[in-house]
Design a protein around this motif. Structure first.
Motif, PDB file in Angstrom:
ATOM      1  N   VAL A 129      -1.955   1.032  12.257  1.00 58.53           N
ATOM      2  CA  VAL A 129      -0.678   1.265  12.925  1.00 58.53           C
ATOM      3  C   VAL A 129      -0.146  -0.060  13.454  1.00 58.53           C
ATOM      4  CG1 VAL A 129      -1.811   1.843  15.106  1.00 58.53           C
ATOM      5  CG2 VAL A 129       0.509   2.613  14.700  1.00 58.53           C
ATOM      6  N   GLU A 130       1.170  -0.182  13.437  1.00 55.10           N
ATOM      7  CA  GLU A 130       1.846  -1.370  13.966  1.00 55.10           C
ATOM      8  C   GLU A 130       3.066  -0.924  14.759  1.00 55.10           C
ATOM      9  OE1 GLU A 130       3.586  -5.639  12.365  1.00 55.10           O
ATOM     10  OE2 GLU A 130       3.848  -3.847  11.152  1.00 55.10           O
ATOM     11  N   LEU A 131       3.196  -1.431  15.980  1.00 52.78           N
ATOM     12  CA  LEU A 131       4.337  -1.150  16.848  1.00 52.78           C
ATOM     13  C   LEU A 131       5.019  -2.461  17.197  1.00 52.78           C
ATOM     14  CD1 LEU A 131       2.526   1.236  19.374  1.00 52.78           C
ATOM     15  CD2 LEU A 131       3.650   1.883  17.254  1.00 52.78           C
ATOM     16  N   VAL A 132       6.327  -2.511  17.046  1.00 53.59           N
ATOM     17  CA  VAL A 132       7.118  -3.691  17.405  1.00 53.59           C
ATOM     18  C   VAL A 132       8.186  -3.247  18.396  1.00 53.59           C
ATOM     19  CG1 VAL A 132       8.586  -5.555  16.590  1.00 53.59           C
ATOM     20  CG2 VAL A 132       6.707  -4.752  15.160  1.00 53.59           C
ATOM     21  N   LEU A 152      -3.191  -2.181   7.401  1.00 52.85           N
ATOM     22  CA  LEU A 152      -1.814  -1.791   7.079  1.00 52.85           C
ATOM     23  C   LEU A 152      -1.304  -2.642   5.929  1.00 52.85           C
ATOM     24  CD1 LEU A 152       0.479   0.093   8.307  1.00 52.85           C
ATOM     25  CD2 LEU A 152       1.360  -1.994   9.318  1.00 52.85           C
ATOM     26  N   LYS A 153      -0.787  -1.981   4.899  1.00 53.75           N
ATOM     27  CA  LYS A 153      -0.240  -2.689   3.743  1.00 53.75           C
ATOM     28  C   LYS A 153       1.159  -3.203   4.070  1.00 53.75           C
ATOM     29  CE  LYS A 153      -1.459  -2.908  -0.105  1.00 53.75           C
ATOM     30  NZ  LYS A 153      -2.139  -4.007  -0.820  1.00 53.75           N
ATOM     31  N   LYS A 154       1.429  -4.447   3.634  1.00 53.28           N
ATOM     32  CA  LYS A 154       2.711  -5.085   3.907  1.00 53.28           C
ATOM     33  C   LYS A 154       3.562  -5.283   2.659  1.00 53.28           C
ATOM     34  CE  LYS A 154       2.504  -6.059   8.370  1.00 53.28           C
ATOM     35  NZ  LYS A 154       3.547  -5.692   9.341  1.00 53.28           N
ATOM     36  N   CYS A 155       2.965  -5.174   1.484  1.00 53.35           N
ATOM     37  CA  CYS A 155       3.722  -5.388   0.251  1.00 53.35           C
ATOM     38  C   CYS A 155       3.178  -4.454  -0.828  1.00 53.35           C
ATOM     39  CB  CYS A 155       3.633  -6.844  -0.201  1.00 53.35           C
ATOM     40  SG  CYS A 155       1.954  -7.387  -0.569  1.00 53.35           S
ATOM     41  N   MET A 184      -0.090   3.890   8.603  1.00 53.99           N
ATOM     42  CA  MET A 184      -0.735   4.072   7.310  1.00 53.99           C
ATOM     43  C   MET A 184      -1.585   5.342   7.370  1.00 53.99           C
ATOM     44  SD  MET A 184      -2.555   1.177   5.059  1.00 53.99           S
ATOM     45  CE  MET A 184      -3.052   1.468   3.374  1.00 53.99           C
ATOM     46  N   PRO A 185      -1.166   6.426   6.703  1.00 53.45           N
ATOM     47  CA  PRO A 185      -1.871   7.708   6.834  1.00 53.45           C
ATOM     48  C   PRO A 185      -3.213   7.700   6.125  1.00 53.45           C
ATOM     49  CG  PRO A 185      -0.117   7.888   5.227  1.00 53.45           C
ATOM     50  CD  PRO A 185       0.008   6.519   5.817  1.00 53.45           C
ATOM     51  N   PRO A 186      -4.092   8.643   6.467  1.00 52.24           N
ATOM     52  CA  PRO A 186      -5.424   8.652   5.834  1.00 52.24           C
ATOM     53  C   PRO A 186      -5.412   9.153   4.399  1.00 52.24           C
ATOM     54  CG  PRO A 186      -5.216  10.468   7.379  1.00 52.24           C
ATOM     55  CD  PRO A 186      -3.980   9.648   7.537  1.00 52.24           C
ATOM     56  N   ASP A 187      -4.392   9.916   3.999  1.00 53.91           N
ATOM     57  CA  ASP A 187      -4.358  10.494   2.656  1.00 53.91           C
ATOM     58  C   ASP A 187      -3.629   9.624   1.639  1.00 53.91           C
ATOM     59  OD1 ASP A 187      -1.921  10.753   3.844  1.00 53.91           O
ATOM     60  OD2 ASP A 187      -1.559  12.827   3.201  1.00 53.91           O
ATOM     61  N   ILE A 188      -3.409   8.355   1.948  1.00 50.33           N
ATOM     62  CA  ILE A 188      -2.726   7.456   1.023  1.00 50.33           C
ATOM     63  C   ILE A 188      -3.655   7.095  -0.132  1.00 50.33           C
ATOM     64  CG2 ILE A 188      -3.390   5.383   2.305  1.00 50.33           C
ATOM     65  CD1 ILE A 188      -0.637   4.210   1.614  1.00 50.33           C
ATOM     66  N   GLU A 189      -3.097   7.000  -1.330  1.00 49.07           N
ATOM     67  CA  GLU A 189      -3.862   6.628  -2.527  1.00 49.07           C
ATOM     68  C   GLU A 189      -3.563   5.173  -2.872  1.00 49.07           C
ATOM     69  OE1 GLU A 189      -3.022   9.324  -5.661  1.00 49.07           O
ATOM     70  OE2 GLU A 189      -3.910  11.056  -4.641  1.00 49.07           O
ATOM     71  N   MET A 190      -4.580   4.344  -2.756  1.00 54.83           N
ATOM     72  CA  MET A 190      -4.431   2.920  -3.032  1.00 54.83           C
ATOM     73  C   MET A 190      -4.749   2.639  -4.494  1.00 54.83           C
ATOM     74  SD  MET A 190      -3.473   1.739  -0.169  1.00 54.83           S
ATOM     75  CE  MET A 190      -3.689  -0.013  -0.417  1.00 54.83           C
TER      76      MET A 190
END
Length: 244
Positions: A129-132, A152-155, A184-190
């Motif tokens: 997680v990222e908070l700005v 967290l993926k940035k690109c 970034m959710p836990p069910d993401i497929e990388m």
């Protein structure tokens, strides 16, 4: 002409979504969807606290349907509210929570708010997680504070499609504060996820497949032999009949 109709419909849907998000505050509103039905337009509102949207004896939801019907000229709007199971993984709800807490407690406790929300999001099972938070915090000069934890993926495609992002605004006496949330959710497929399978399992599968193929081949051969025998019997019977 058909393209213009589609564009008008999409603009109308975007205006309805913006209107609902501006009116429904402090109810954990996530997003809104529209569907066309034979009876009319169906509006689905996703929120974490649906009871506040409905109101006492359904008064607030009835008022919302009347306003939507008059303002956007909807024939027979039907509002359906669906509850979100895990609001800590929804970026819109998290951004709304930060804005509400900043408007309540002010900018003096913004660090505690950021860390608390990060722990809640990670406790819900998020990978990162990222908070700005940007604005006049805590001094008179504008700054941007970044809180982050996890991965967290940035690109790439995973960052565009997989990471959940949202923005919100908190109106304070010192000015407007902008909030950006990325989860970034836990069910993401990388794309680089690799599943390693044991060689024993592979060999057992291969043996089973070979045995199945052998069984199929033997069945085919037996069927061919049976058909040949039947054909020979038919020929013999015909020859015997011609001789008689």
């Amino acid at each position: 002409m058909i393209e213009r109709k589609f564009v008008k419909q999409n603009i109308k849907e975007a205006e309805i979504q913006e209107f609902i998000s501006n009116n429904l505050k402090n109810v954990g509103h996530s997003h809104t969807k529209m569907q066309k039905t034979p009876l009319g337009e169906k509006i689905i509102i996703y929120a974490s606290r649906p009871g506040l949207i409905v109101g006492k004896k359904g008064q607030s939801i009835k008022q919302l349907t009347k306003v939507l019907q008059k303002k956007f000229e909807l024939e027979n709007p039907q509002i359906e509210i669906s509850e979100i199971e895990n609001p800590n993984l929804d970026a819109n709800i998290v951004a709304e929570r930060i804005a509400d807490s900043l408007e309540r407690f002010g900018t003096t406790k913004f660090k505690g708010i950021g860390h608390k929300i990060m722990t809640d999001v990670m406790g819900a099972g998020a990978l990162g997680v990222e908070l700005v938070i940007s604005g006049k915090i805590p001094s008179a000069r504008a700054k941007s504070w970044r809180f982050y934890i996890g991965y967290l993926k940035k690109c790439g495609d995973a960052a565009i499609m997989g990471v959940r992002k949202a923005q919100a605004i908190a109106k304070l006496k010192t000015g407007i504060i902008g909030i950006k949330v990325s989860i970034m959710p836990p069910d993401i497929e990388m794309p680089d996820d690799i599943n390693i399978i044991d060689e024993k399992q592979d060999s057992a599968k291969e043996v089973k497949e070979e045995e199945k193929e052998k069984e199929k081949s033997t069945e085919k051969e037996e069927k061919k032999k049976a058909t040949k025998k039947s054909e020979k019997k038919v020929k013999k019977e015909k020859e015997n009949g011609t001789e008689d």
